[in-house]
Scaffold this motif. Structure first.
Motif, PDB file in Angstrom:
ATOM      1  N   PRO A  60      -1.447   8.844   1.140  1.00 17.00           N
ATOM      2  CA  PRO A  60      -1.330   9.479   2.465  1.00 17.00           C
ATOM      3  C   PRO A  60      -2.018  10.842   2.549  1.00 17.00           C
ATOM      4  CG  PRO A  60       0.774   9.482   1.301  1.00 17.00           C
ATOM      5  CD  PRO A  60      -0.142   8.602   0.527  1.00 17.00           C
ATOM      6  N   ALA A  61      -2.214  11.509   1.392  1.00 13.76           N
ATOM      7  CA  ALA A  61      -2.925  12.789   1.419  1.00 13.76           C
ATOM      8  C   ALA A  61      -4.397  12.587   1.747  1.00 13.76           C
ATOM      9  CB  ALA A  61      -2.784  13.489   0.071  1.00 13.76           C
ATOM     10  N   ARG A  62      -4.946  11.445   1.359  1.00 13.05           N
ATOM     11  CA  ARG A  62      -6.345  11.149   1.643  1.00 13.05           C
ATOM     12  C   ARG A  62      -6.508  10.432   2.978  1.00 13.05           C
ATOM     13  NH1 ARG A  62      -9.593   9.037  -3.702  1.00 13.05           N
ATOM     14  NH2 ARG A  62      -8.960  10.679  -5.176  1.00 13.05           N
ATOM     15  N   THR A  63      -5.538   9.595   3.305  1.00 15.83           N
ATOM     16  CA  THR A  63      -5.639   8.781   4.530  1.00 15.83           C
ATOM     17  C   THR A  63      -4.360   8.948   5.340  1.00 15.83           C
ATOM     18  OG1 THR A  63      -6.922   7.179   3.234  1.00 15.83           O
ATOM     19  CG2 THR A  63      -6.197   6.480   5.422  1.00 15.83           C
ATOM     20  N   PRO A  64      -4.222  10.030   6.087  1.00 19.97           N
ATOM     21  CA  PRO A  64      -2.999  10.236   6.872  1.00 19.97           C
ATOM     22  C   PRO A  64      -2.814   9.206   7.984  1.00 19.97           C
ATOM     23  CG  PRO A  64      -4.645  11.903   7.396  1.00 19.97           C
ATOM     24  CD  PRO A  64      -5.160  11.158   6.218  1.00 19.97           C
ATOM     25  N   GLN A  65      -3.926   8.605   8.443  1.00 21.49           N
ATOM     26  CA  GLN A  65      -3.860   7.560   9.460  1.00 21.49           C
ATOM     27  C   GLN A  65      -4.600   6.335   8.948  1.00 21.49           C
ATOM     28  OE1 GLN A  65      -2.146   7.694  12.449  1.00 21.49           O
ATOM     29  NE2 GLN A  65      -2.616   5.523  12.545  1.00 21.49           N
ATOM     30  N   PRO A  66      -3.901   5.347   8.383  1.00 22.64           N
ATOM     31  CA  PRO A  66      -4.582   4.182   7.819  1.00 22.64           C
ATOM     32  C   PRO A  66      -5.231   3.330   8.897  1.00 22.64           C
ATOM     33  CG  PRO A  66      -2.220   3.820   7.852  1.00 22.64           C
ATOM     34  CD  PRO A  66      -2.446   5.252   8.267  1.00 22.64           C
ATOM     35  N   THR A  70      12.302 -23.235   3.981  1.00 15.17           N
ATOM     36  CA  THR A  70      11.912 -21.894   3.563  1.00 15.17           C
ATOM     37  C   THR A  70      10.397 -21.754   3.568  1.00 15.17           C
ATOM     38  OG1 THR A  70      13.878 -21.675   2.160  1.00 15.17           O
ATOM     39  CG2 THR A  70      12.012 -20.209   1.690  1.00 15.17           C
ATOM     40  N   VAL A  71       9.903 -20.672   4.169  1.00 13.95           N
ATOM     41  CA  VAL A  71       8.473 -20.356   4.171  1.00 13.95           C
ATOM     42  C   VAL A  71       8.212 -19.370   3.035  1.00 13.95           C
ATOM     43  CG1 VAL A  71       6.565 -19.309   5.458  1.00 13.95           C
ATOM     44  CG2 VAL A  71       8.250 -20.731   6.645  1.00 13.95           C
ATOM     45  N   HIS A  72       7.306 -19.730   2.148  1.00 15.66           N
ATOM     46  CA  HIS A  72       6.974 -18.871   1.020  1.00 15.66           C
ATOM     47  C   HIS A  72       5.843 -17.931   1.408  1.00 15.66           C
ATOM     48  CE1 HIS A  72       9.545 -20.871  -1.979  1.00 15.66           C
ATOM     49  NE2 HIS A  72       9.324 -21.958  -1.250  1.00 15.66           N
ATOM     50  N   VAL A  73       6.125 -16.628   1.280  1.00 11.85           N
ATOM     51  CA  VAL A  73       5.180 -15.586   1.674  1.00 11.85           C
ATOM     52  C   VAL A  73       4.773 -14.798   0.432  1.00 11.85           C
ATOM     53  CG1 VAL A  73       4.814 -13.532   3.097  1.00 11.85           C
ATOM     54  CG2 VAL A  73       6.243 -15.414   3.958  1.00 11.85           C
ATOM     55  N   ALA A  74       3.478 -14.728   0.182  1.00 11.01           N
ATOM     56  CA  ALA A  74       2.962 -13.986  -0.966  1.00 11.01           C
ATOM     57  C   ALA A  74       2.406 -12.640  -0.517  1.00 11.01           C
ATOM     58  CB  ALA A  74       1.877 -14.794  -1.683  1.00 11.01           C
ATOM     59  N   LEU A  75       2.731 -11.591  -1.255  1.00 13.02           N
ATOM     60  CA  LEU A  75       2.238 -10.248  -0.993  1.00 13.02           C
ATOM     61  C   LEU A  75       1.309  -9.842  -2.133  1.00 13.02           C
ATOM     62  CD1 LEU A  75       5.603  -8.522   0.038  1.00 13.02           C
ATOM     63  CD2 LEU A  75       3.967  -9.709   1.520  1.00 13.02           C
ATOM     64  N   TYR A  76       0.059  -9.519  -1.798  1.00 16.14           N
ATOM     65  CA  TYR A  76      -0.942  -9.160  -2.799  1.00 16.14           C
ATOM     66  C   TYR A  76      -1.271  -7.673  -2.660  1.00 16.14           C
ATOM     67  CZ  TYR A  76      -1.610 -14.232  -2.995  1.00 16.14           C
ATOM     68  OH  TYR A  76      -1.421 -15.597  -3.114  1.00 16.14           O
ATOM     69  N   PRO A  77      -0.755  -6.807  -3.548  1.00 15.73           N
ATOM     70  CA  PRO A  77      -1.067  -5.377  -3.455  1.00 15.73           C
ATOM     71  C   PRO A  77      -2.477  -5.072  -3.947  1.00 15.73           C
ATOM     72  CG  PRO A  77       0.352  -5.803  -5.342  1.00 15.73           C
ATOM     73  CD  PRO A  77       0.199  -7.114  -4.628  1.00 15.73           C
ATOM     74  N   ILE A  78      -3.128  -4.145  -3.257  1.00 17.24           N
ATOM     75  CA  ILE A  78      -4.498  -3.746  -3.587  1.00 17.24           C
ATOM     76  C   ILE A  78      -4.604  -2.234  -3.395  1.00 17.24           C
ATOM     77  CG2 ILE A  78      -6.958  -4.065  -3.024  1.00 17.24           C
ATOM     78  CD1 ILE A  78      -6.088  -6.689  -1.588  1.00 17.24           C
ATOM     79  N   ALA A  79      -5.277  -1.547  -4.308  1.00 17.16           N
ATOM     80  CA  ALA A  79      -5.512  -0.112  -4.147  1.00 17.16           C
ATOM     81  C   ALA A  79      -6.551   0.103  -3.063  1.00 17.16           C
ATOM     82  CB  ALA A  79      -5.976   0.494  -5.463  1.00 17.16           C
ATOM     83  N   GLY A  80      -6.179   0.857  -2.032  1.00 16.64           N
ATOM     84  CA  GLY A  80      -7.105   1.139  -0.941  1.00 16.64           C
ATOM     85  C   GLY A  80      -8.008   2.319  -1.215  1.00 16.64           C
ATOM     86  N   ASP A  81      -7.769   3.010  -2.336  1.00 18.24           N
ATOM     87  CA  ASP A  81      -8.623   4.128  -2.743  1.00 18.24           C
ATOM     88  C   ASP A  81      -8.519   4.266  -4.258  1.00 18.24           C
ATOM     89  OD1 ASP A  81      -6.219   5.653  -3.321  1.00 18.24           O
ATOM     90  OD2 ASP A  81      -6.069   6.044  -1.183  1.00 18.24           O
ATOM     91  N   ASP A  82      -9.224   5.258  -4.822  1.00 20.28           N
ATOM     92  CA  ASP A  82      -9.226   5.437  -6.276  1.00 20.28           C
ATOM     93  C   ASP A  82      -8.317   6.576  -6.727  1.00 20.28           C
ATOM     94  OD1 ASP A  82     -10.640   7.580  -5.321  1.00 20.28           O
ATOM     95  OD2 ASP A  82     -12.452   7.211  -6.530  1.00 20.28           O
ATOM     96  N   ALA A  83      -7.375   6.975  -5.888  1.00 25.14           N
ATOM     97  CA  ALA A  83      -6.453   8.046  -6.247  1.00 25.14           C
ATOM     98  C   ALA A  83      -5.528   7.593  -7.385  1.00 25.14           C
ATOM     99  CB  ALA A  83      -5.623   8.459  -5.037  1.00 25.14           C
ATOM    100  N   PRO A  84      -5.330   8.415  -8.424  1.00 28.50           N
ATOM    101  CA  PRO A  84      -4.399   8.054  -9.507  1.00 28.50           C
ATOM    102  C   PRO A  84      -2.991   7.767  -8.987  1.00 28.50           C
ATOM    103  CG  PRO A  84      -5.758   9.921 -10.160  1.00 28.50           C
ATOM    104  CD  PRO A  84      -6.025   9.688  -8.695  1.00 28.50           C
ATOM    105  N   SER A  85      -2.570   8.482  -7.949  1.00 31.19           N
ATOM    106  CA  SER A  85      -1.233   8.265  -7.390  1.00 31.19           C
ATOM    107  C   SER A  85      -1.102   6.871  -6.785  1.00 31.19           C
ATOM    108  CB  SER A  85      -0.927   9.322  -6.326  1.00 31.19           C
ATOM    109  OG  SER A  85      -1.884   9.269  -5.271  1.00 31.19           O
ATOM    110  N   THR A  86      -2.192   6.349  -6.226  1.00 34.32           N
ATOM    111  CA  THR A  86      -2.163   4.998  -5.662  1.00 34.32           C
ATOM    112  C   THR A  86      -2.002   3.965  -6.772  1.00 34.32           C
ATOM    113  OG1 THR A  86      -3.555   5.674  -3.800  1.00 34.32           O
ATOM    114  CG2 THR A  86      -3.436   3.317  -4.270  1.00 34.32           C
ATOM    115  N   GLN A  87      -2.747   4.134  -7.861  1.00 33.13           N
ATOM    116  CA  GLN A  87      -2.622   3.220  -8.996  1.00 33.13           C
ATOM    117  C   GLN A  87      -1.214   3.271  -9.580  1.00 33.13           C
ATOM    118  OE1 GLN A  87      -4.766   1.007  -9.880  1.00 33.13           O
ATOM    119  NE2 GLN A  87      -6.567   1.686  -8.721  1.00 33.13           N
TER     120      GLN A  87
END
Length: 258
Positions: free
Chosen positions: A141-147, A34-51
């Motif tokens: 997505p409202a701020r960054t429609p194309q990441p 088994t390969v263990h894969v870690a996912l680290y979430p990070i806010a890409g902007d300061d939008a309250p909806s992202t947090q």
């Protein structure tokens, strides 16, 4: 003189890192453990909806990636019960260094080393030590429609993923995460960078299908379902995506005959 010395030192470091990565990648693509894969979430902007989106994330929202990988490895005759184990880390407050806009080999090499160092300082996670680490920047997505373009280091076991902070985009996010994860296993992109059209035959899930078009599935490293010679569409989910023969060879699922 100083520039030459700097480049020599950099090449030495890269050679050392490359040898280590090659050894690690050989273990990943053996498909024996088994390969263990870690996912680290990070806010890409300061939008309250992202947090708010990051606050409600849990492992269940990424489970289909592990399930899809298991189905694909079984399709290629591998019997490993759990090919990958995904673990979600707590959100990080700091974003990783992004790839340079100047794509010179030296700049990319310097960024690669900087990113590796940064990743080694931001890899705290409960459970087994991960072999693959993906840092996911979520954008409103409202701020960054194309990441920005996501980046998985070929055989580097780390990657940067840009995703949408919206529940309606979860399945599309998981396609991008799976794509970048397979880059870390050694898979290459299989689409035309200018047109985004899948390249035949390597970018087709069923390259030998007759008639060739339209295809039914997207090849995961091409990212789109070819419908005509000039038109392709995004799959709705990983369930419309397959690991094609060329990608299977690159990541060790299929033995190359060349």
């Amino acid at each position: 003189m100083f520039r030459t010395f700097r480049i020599l030192i950099l090449l030495l470091i890269l050679a050392t890192v490359g040898l280590s990565a090659w050894r690690s990648n050989s273990r990943l693509t053996a498909w024996e453990n088994t390969v263990h894969v870690a996912l680290y979430p990070i806010a890409g902007d300061d939008a309250p909806s992202t947090q708010a989106y990051l606050a409600q994330l849990d492992n269940s929202q990424f489970a289909e990636i592990a399930e899809w990988i298991q189905a694909e490895t079984q399709r290629y005759g591998k019997s490993l019960l759990q090919p990958i184990a995904l673990q979600l880390a707590p959100p990080l407050r700091e974003a990783p260094p992004l790839p340079p806009t100047n794509r010179s080999q030296l700049d990319i090499a310097l960024w690669s080393l900087k990113f590796r160092w940064w990743a080694s300082q931001h890899d705290a996670i409960a459970g087994p030590k991960p072999q693959v680490r993906l840092f996911i920047l979520f954008h409103d997505p409202a701020r960054t429609p194309q990441p920005p373009h996501s980046t998985g280091l070929d055989k580097g076991q780390i990657g940067i993923v840009h995703a949408f902070a919206h529940r309606m985009q979860r399945r599309q996010n998981n396609i991008v995460i799976a794509h970048e994860m397979l880059h870390t296993f050694g898979a290459s992109d299989k689409y035309n960078l200018a047109t985004l059209q899948p390249i035949w035959p390597q970018g087709y899930a069923e390259p030998d299908k007759s008639p060739r078009l339209p295809q039914t599935w997207a090849e995961i490293m091409a990212g789109r379902i070819p419908l005509t010679e000039t038109r392709a569409e995004m799959p709705a989910s990983l369930q419309q995506s397959l690991i094609g023969p060329e990608t299977a060879k690159e990541i060790g699922l299929l033995r190359s005959t060349r």
